[in-house]
Motif scaffolding. Sequence first.
Motif, PDB file in Angstrom:
ATOM      1  N   HIS A 132       0.805  -1.224   0.000  1.00 31.14           N
ATOM      2  CA  HIS A 132       0.000   0.000   0.000  1.00 31.14           C
ATOM      3  C   HIS A 132       0.835   1.270   0.000  1.00 31.14           C
ATOM      4  O   HIS A 132       0.329   2.345   0.346  1.00 31.14           O
ATOM      5  CB  HIS A 132      -1.009  -0.046   1.156  1.00 31.14           C
ATOM      6  N   CYS A 155      -7.355  -0.207  -5.436  1.00 32.60           N
ATOM      7  CA  CYS A 155      -7.395  -0.339  -3.974  1.00 32.60           C
ATOM      8  C   CYS A 155      -8.593   0.426  -3.407  1.00 32.60           C
ATOM      9  O   CYS A 155      -8.744   1.620  -3.668  1.00 32.60           O
ATOM     10  CB  CYS A 155      -6.101   0.197  -3.349  1.00 32.60           C
ATOM     11  N   HIS A 206      -6.978   3.332  -1.214  1.00 34.21           N
ATOM     12  CA  HIS A 206      -6.052   4.341  -1.744  1.00 34.21           C
ATOM     13  C   HIS A 206      -6.114   4.537  -3.246  1.00 34.21           C
ATOM     14  O   HIS A 206      -5.372   5.356  -3.777  1.00 34.21           O
ATOM     15  CB  HIS A 206      -4.600   3.972  -1.377  1.00 34.21           C
ATOM     16  N   CYS A 240      -2.459   3.052  -5.117  1.00 38.91           N
ATOM     17  CA  CYS A 240      -1.253   2.584  -4.398  1.00 38.91           C
ATOM     18  C   CYS A 240      -0.642   1.423  -5.194  1.00 38.91           C
ATOM     19  O   CYS A 240      -1.153   1.024  -6.240  1.00 38.91           O
ATOM     20  CB  CYS A 240      -1.618   2.155  -2.976  1.00 38.91           C
TER      21      CYS A 240
HETATM   22 ZN    ZN Z   1      -3.902   0.564  -0.947  1.00 38.17          ZN
END
Ligand code: ZN
Length: 305
Positions: A163, A179, A182, A185
Amino acid sequence: MHASLLVGGIEAGGTKFVCAVGTAPDDIRAEVRFPTTTPAETLAHAITFFQEQQACYGQLGAIGVAAFGPADPHPASPTYGYITTTPKPGWQHTNVAGMLGAALGVPIAFDTDVNGAALGEHRWGAAQDVATFIYLTIGTGVGGGVMVNGSLLHGLVHPELGHIRLPRDPAADPYAGHCPFHGDCLEGLTCGPALAVRWGVPAQHLSPEHPAWALQAHYLALALQSFICTLSPQRIIMGGGVMAQPHLLPMIRTNVQRYLNGYIQAAALQEGGLADYIVAPRLGNQAGVLGAIALAQQALPAAHA
Ligand code: ZN
Ligand code: ADP
């Protein structure tokens, strides 16, 4: 290491569980694989397997669990051995180690799947000669286990190498990432499902000439540069379904050398095109469960460990 005391191992994956009894890669006495469904059903399946094995072989010395996560690997924590905030439906806050230990009456050693795989590769595979290294998996998700000076790294919780943030040029790669936390990431950009969504076909159906692989090797090499600069690993092992593409590893090695640009002076980074530095796992599709067996062996009483 007292190699003959029998232990159990569970590779507790998000899609399948692998349970085994044994002591080493050439001494697996029994193994079973089954899909991961609900916690109650899946853990009951594992418990039945180990009860049968204990009826045959007697009490096991310990059982190691190498689990998908996020998970709690800290023995002093009230939620030790839990799978915690996982997005996997039904598995949030599941006391995996507690349920197994109560049913089977043996000590349970619990860590992340990738830390388990790292430990297995250290004992029997591609990292036997180093004490500080990373095991990365590029599969349904992206994760990394870390060994530092001979010990698996936990720290605050456990490393979440998948991540980290990477620079993404939206003109070259408009895909916003997979993700749920995020977006773009490392996992969001390079996991198998991200490739499938970005390119419209499952990763295994992309031809070796497809531009997907140059982009993939770019992102993975950026990530490796960060890990190399942060942890100074003596080796990086790259596994997982997406790494089954044989042309990917050489492309990553070339990029890592380019991106480091000669800054870090170490023989392993100068010689042989990084062929002994960025490597494939050596334990194949038994890496997970062997890692779990290695975790169990670490938990044996000192007289046996
Ligand atoms: Zn992530
Ligand atoms: P998991 O991460 O669930 O343990 P894997 O490591 O097998 O499982 O990773 C599964 C992912 O790997 C899937 O997204 C799949 O599309 C991808 N994958 C499987 N085989 C290949 C292949 N030969 N080439 C590229 N990607 C692959």
